[in-house]
Design an enzyme around this catalytic site. Structure first.
Site, PDB file in Angstrom:
ATOM      1  N   GLY A  21       0.819  -1.211   0.000  1.00  0.00           N
ATOM      2  CA  GLY A  21       0.000   0.000   0.000  1.00  0.00           C
ATOM      3  C   GLY A  21       0.852   1.260   0.000  1.00  0.00           C
ATOM      4  N   ARG A  25       7.246   1.836   1.423  1.00  0.00           N
ATOM      5  CA  ARG A  25       7.475   0.393   1.496  1.00  0.00           C
ATOM      6  C   ARG A  25       7.894  -0.138   0.122  1.00  0.00           C
ATOM      7  NH1 ARG A  25       4.922  -3.032   6.112  1.00  0.00           N
ATOM      8  NH2 ARG A  25       6.657  -2.030   7.152  1.00  0.00           N
ATOM      9  N   ARG A  44       2.329  11.434  -8.151  1.00  0.00           N
ATOM     10  CA  ARG A  44       1.703  11.503  -6.814  1.00  0.00           C
ATOM     11  C   ARG A  44       2.499  10.739  -5.762  1.00  0.00           C
ATOM     12  NH1 ARG A  44      -4.397  12.517  -6.830  1.00  0.00           N
ATOM     13  NH2 ARG A  44      -4.713  13.400  -8.862  1.00  0.00           N
ATOM     14  N   ARG A  88      -0.502  -8.435  -4.222  1.00  0.00           N
ATOM     15  CA  ARG A  88      -0.568  -7.416  -3.165  1.00  0.00           C
ATOM     16  C   ARG A  88       0.119  -7.955  -1.917  1.00  0.00           C
ATOM     17  NH1 ARG A  88      -2.565  -3.959   0.516  1.00  0.00           N
ATOM     18  NH2 ARG A  88      -3.961  -4.828   2.093  1.00  0.00           N
ATOM     19  N   SER A  91      -1.044  -5.345   4.893  1.00  0.00           N
ATOM     20  CA  SER A  91      -1.311  -5.717   6.283  1.00  0.00           C
ATOM     21  C   SER A  91      -2.813  -5.875   6.451  1.00  0.00           C
ATOM     22  CB  SER A  91      -0.765  -4.661   7.243  1.00  0.00           C
ATOM     23  OG  SER A  91      -1.416  -3.443   7.009  1.00  0.00           O
ATOM     24  N   ASP A 204      -2.621  -6.321  13.360  1.00  0.00           N
ATOM     25  CA  ASP A 204      -3.412  -5.996  14.556  1.00  0.00           C
ATOM     26  C   ASP A 204      -4.579  -6.964  14.639  1.00  0.00           C
ATOM     27  OD1 ASP A 204      -4.080  -4.049  12.180  1.00  0.00           O
ATOM     28  OD2 ASP A 204      -5.938  -4.227  13.314  1.00  0.00           O
ATOM     29  N   ARG A 217       7.028  -5.274  13.017  1.00  0.00           N
ATOM     30  CA  ARG A 217       6.336  -5.373  11.730  1.00  0.00           C
ATOM     31  C   ARG A 217       7.322  -5.794  10.651  1.00  0.00           C
ATOM     32  NH1 ARG A 217       1.355  -1.433  10.849  1.00  0.00           N
ATOM     33  NH2 ARG A 217       0.614  -1.465  12.979  1.00  0.00           N
TER      34      ARG A 217
HETATM   35  N1  HPA Z   1      -8.931  -2.286   9.128  1.00  0.00           N
HETATM   36  C1  HPA Z   1      -8.727  -2.101   7.834  1.00  0.00           C
HETATM   37  N2  HPA Z   1      -7.581  -2.332   7.243  1.00  0.00           N
HETATM   38  C2  HPA Z   1      -6.564  -2.789   8.000  1.00  0.00           C
HETATM   39  C3  HPA Z   1      -6.708  -3.001   9.356  1.00  0.00           C
HETATM   40  C4  HPA Z   1      -7.957  -2.739   9.947  1.00  0.00           C
HETATM   41  O1  HPA Z   1      -8.145  -2.905  11.161  1.00  0.00           O
HETATM   42  N3  HPA Z   1      -5.505  -3.443   9.834  1.00  0.00           N
HETATM   43  C5  HPA Z   1      -4.673  -3.505   8.786  1.00  0.00           C
HETATM   44  N4  HPA Z   1      -5.303  -3.104   7.666  1.00  0.00           N
END
Ligand code: HPA
Length: 238
Positions: A21, A25, A44, A88, A91, A204, A217
């Protein structure tokens, strides 16, 4: 021909493009894993690089956050730059209590609360799925590294700060984790007749509220990258 969002020349992208994303990175991946990486797009700040990994030409370009953003960049990679495979590398937040922080999860399918597939005018609900060959290859590469990845449905949501607070309801249907891009990527691949796969690191958990500390991470991110790059190498052999 370039596009309003991508200044790369024709032929500048490899057949396989890894998409994190975050543009920083993308740069990190290019600098850490690729040889002779060249910046091919920076419109951009969406940095795109092409270089070599174990002798195989590979590109990496950021997708930005969310379905509209990856929708634009992946469409152009498939249709304008003749890219065959997009992987892709992102995370995700765990929805299933079975997922642990740092797990590397593979998206067999992507549920969504987005209306993205409405554009196809289908008389029902389109089910965005991973390309089976990419998925099978990624699982094999992970197993070779001693990792048994969870594979299943993700939720690609349009909403990060969800007022309704009902995201965990998706867990009742076996959805593993939430992110914000895969459904559009899989729709675009289907429409273009190309291949796509999402691999995510669990950063998370919506179940426990835990979060990976930033330093940690990096370790799980490296594993995910090695899987994705391993897939690119396998694809070049096919
Ligand atoms: N929500 C949406 N996208 C995410 C999250 C989340 O909690 N964690 C990592 N990408």
């Amino acid at each position: 021909m370039s596009t309003p969002h991508n200044e790369a020349l024709q032929g500048a992208f490899a057949k396989t493009v890894l998409m994190p994303g975050d543009p920083l990175r993308a740069r990190f991946i290019a600098e850490t894993f690729l040889q002779d990486a060249e910046l091919v797009n920076n419109v951009r700040g969406i940095q795109g690089y092409t270089g070599r990994y174990q002798g195989v030409s590979v590109s990496v370009m950021a997708s930005g956050m969310g379905i509209p953003s990856i929708g634009i960049y992946s469409h152009e990679l498939f249709h304008v730059y003749d890219v065959d495979n997009i992987i892709r590398v992102g995370s995700a937040g765990a929805i299933s209590p079975k997922l642990k922080l740092r797990d590397v999860v593979m998206a067999q399918g992507a549920c969504t609360d987005s209306n993205y597939a409405h554009q196809y005018g289908l008389p029902g609900t389109f089910a965005p799925i991973a390309d089976f060959m990419l998925l099978e290859t990624a699982v094999a590469v992970a197993r070779r590294m001693g990792i048994e990845p969870p594979v299943g449905n993700l939720l690609s949501s349009d909403v990060f700060y969800n007022k309704a607070g009902n995201t965990l309801d998706w867990g009742a249907m076996g959805v593993l984790a939430i992110e914000m891009e895969t459904a559009a990527l899989y729709c675009n691949a289907a429409e273009a007749g190309r291949r796509a796969l999402t691999i995510c690191t669990v950063s998370d958990s919506l179940v426990t509220g835990e979060e990976l500390p930033p330093a940690e991470r990096q370790t799980s991110f490296t594993q995910m990258m090695e899987i994705a790059l391993g897939v690119a190498v396998e694809l070049a052999k096919k």
